[in-house]
Design a protein around this motif. Structure first.
Motif, PDB file in Angstrom:
ATOM      1  N   ASN A  70      -6.202  -0.076   4.390  1.00 37.29           N
ATOM      2  CA  ASN A  70      -4.969   0.312   3.694  1.00 37.29           C
ATOM      3  C   ASN A  70      -5.128   1.661   2.987  1.00 37.29           C
ATOM      4  O   ASN A  70      -4.241   2.516   3.053  1.00 37.29           O
ATOM      5  N   VAL A  71      -6.246   1.859   2.322  1.00 41.14           N
ATOM      6  CA  VAL A  71      -6.489   3.121   1.630  1.00 41.14           C
ATOM      7  C   VAL A  71      -6.568   4.265   2.638  1.00 41.14           C
ATOM      8  O   VAL A  71      -6.001   5.348   2.423  1.00 41.14           O
ATOM      9  N   CYS A  72      -7.255   4.027   3.759  1.00 40.80           N
ATOM     10  CA  CYS A  72      -7.376   5.067   4.790  1.00 40.80           C
ATOM     11  C   CYS A  72      -6.007   5.442   5.347  1.00 40.80           C
ATOM     12  O   CYS A  72      -5.702   6.635   5.519  1.00 40.80           O
ATOM     13  N   TYR A 131      -8.082  14.587  -5.594  1.00 41.86           N
ATOM     14  CA  TYR A 131      -7.186  14.001  -4.595  1.00 41.86           C
ATOM     15  C   TYR A 131      -6.686  15.079  -3.632  1.00 41.86           C
ATOM     16  O   TYR A 131      -6.615  14.861  -2.414  1.00 41.86           O
ATOM     17  N   LEU A 149       1.258   4.008  -3.037  1.00 41.28           N
ATOM     18  CA  LEU A 149       1.077   5.442  -2.800  1.00 41.28           C
ATOM     19  C   LEU A 149       2.263   6.229  -3.343  1.00 41.28           C
ATOM     20  O   LEU A 149       2.090   7.250  -4.017  1.00 41.28           O
ATOM     21  N   THR A 186       0.839  -1.205   0.000  1.00 38.07           N
ATOM     22  CA  THR A 186       0.000   0.000   0.000  1.00 38.07           C
ATOM     23  C   THR A 186       0.872   1.251   0.000  1.00 38.07           C
ATOM     24  O   THR A 186       0.629   2.197  -0.761  1.00 38.07           O
TER      25      THR A 186
END
Length: 365
Positions: free
Chosen positions: A256-258, A219, A206, A202
């Motif tokens: 993971n995204v958070c 974004y 990023l 992750t």
């Protein structure tokens, strides 16, 4: 990068709190631990993983942009000088404590520790069991730079995204195998590299996507929004669900995204309230000390021990004192060595010998 030390401070505080629970005289018992937020010690380790994937990939991509390539020799030497001294100093002290009878560790325990394979060891001892996460990190350091070197941009990103998607499936498959098919299957496989690589991936994804993401208005708005703070209770809720099937298969990718969004927001908005807290000097110092704190917390934060050194509050004080000793006597001198190398100063002959050739007069970041 701004705020990363503050994020490390939060992660190590979660780890220490989780391991403090249940120790003698600490107000939170083992039974009460995890009732509201789940296993926050494990969550702290996952935060470390995402940060590590993000930072290492960013540094490697910066090097590629500046020099046109990635030097594996330099990368591995930098990692070795950064990580090995404090780690093997800890293992040496544990060996001496074993000889003196202060702890009970076997030759098998030390074999796994010395080879960074504790994450594959079933039934590992508490005193060195926490080294499983450092084993995962070392395996990542070994494999990911090779993948970046071989695959380059878009294909490396595809590998990282695939790892983010496959990690939960691997954990689910291992869990189902253990609990439904073969209860004798090694439980240590739940902390094996294939079961953990999605968190590291992750951070990698990023870092690889970030140059493009920073050109997207949506974004920038999302990671600059005050509403992003709601990602924190969402992460804690998913963590509270533990090993539930929904938490593994759906919750893990969302978590993971958070975590990635929170890292982005923290590093890019250092002047906001959250950024100021993350870059507050005590938080930065605690984050700087996080590696030594992680190494030394487990022998003292032993809820199964009735020893004086494992009772609160002296156990926490001893962890901090041991981490300070590790930082000032081991970590900081070797960090100075790394900084001299980055500035182009010559390294001692023993380190040049490890590299296999004299150091050039300058080096990429």
């Amino acid at each position: 990068m701004p705020s990363l030390d503050g994020l490390r401070a939060i992660a190590i505080l979660m780890v220490c709190y989780g391991h403090l629970c249940g120790t003698r005289h600490f107000p939170v018992s083992v039974a009460a631990y995890g009732r509201w937020c789940g296993d926050v010690a494990h969550l702290g380790v996952l935060v470390f993983f995402v940060i590590s994937g993000f930072l290492i990939t960013s540094l490697l991509m910066d090097e590629r942009e500046a020099t046109g390539g990635i030097s594996l020799k330099r990368f591995y030497l930098r990692r070795m000088v950064r990580i090995f001294p404090a780690f093997y100093a800890f293992v040496l002290v544990m060996a001496v404590a074993t000889v003196l009878g202060a702890v009970q560790l076997s030759v098998r325990d030390f074999a796994f520790a010395l080879t960074y394979t504790v994450n594959f060891e079933p039934g590992r001892s508490l005193q060195i069991g926490h080294l499983w996460s450092l084993s995962v990190e070392e395996q990542f350091y070994l494999l990911w730079p090779l993948a970046l070197l071989a695959l380059r941009g878009r294909r490396a990103l595809l590998v990282a995204v695939a790892a983010v998607c496959l990690g939960p499936l691997v954990r689910f498959a291992i869990r189902e195998w253990i609990f439904r098919v073969d209860p004798g299957f090694p439980g240590g496989m739940l902390t094996s590299f294939p079961a953990m690589f999605d968190y590291l991936a992750t951070g990698c994804a990023l870092a690889l996507l970030r140059p493009w993401l920073l050109t997207r208005p949506w974004y920038l708005r999302l990671t600059g929004s005050r509403w992003l703070v709601l990602a924190i209770p969402l992460v804690l809720l998913i963590n509270r669900m533990g090993s539930h099937t929904v938490a593994i298969l759906l919750g893990s990718p969302v978590m993971n995204v958070c975590l990635a969004l929170l890292i982005e927001s923290g590093t890019r908005h250092a002047r906001g309230l959250g950024g100021r807290l993350l870059n507050w000097k005590p938080a930065v110092f605690l984050g700087t000390l996080s590696y030594s704190l992680y190494l030394w917390q487990s022998p003292f934060l032993d809820h199964a021990s009735s020893a004086w050194i494992c009772a609160f509050p002296q156990n926490l004080a001893l962890v901090f004192l041991a981490a300070l000793a590790s930082w000032f006597l081991v970590e900081r001198p070797f960090n100075r060595l790394r900084r001299r190398w980055r500035r182009g100063d010559s390294l001692p002959a023993i380190v040049q010998g490890l590299h296999g050739c004299p150091m050039p007069t300058s080096s990429p970041r």
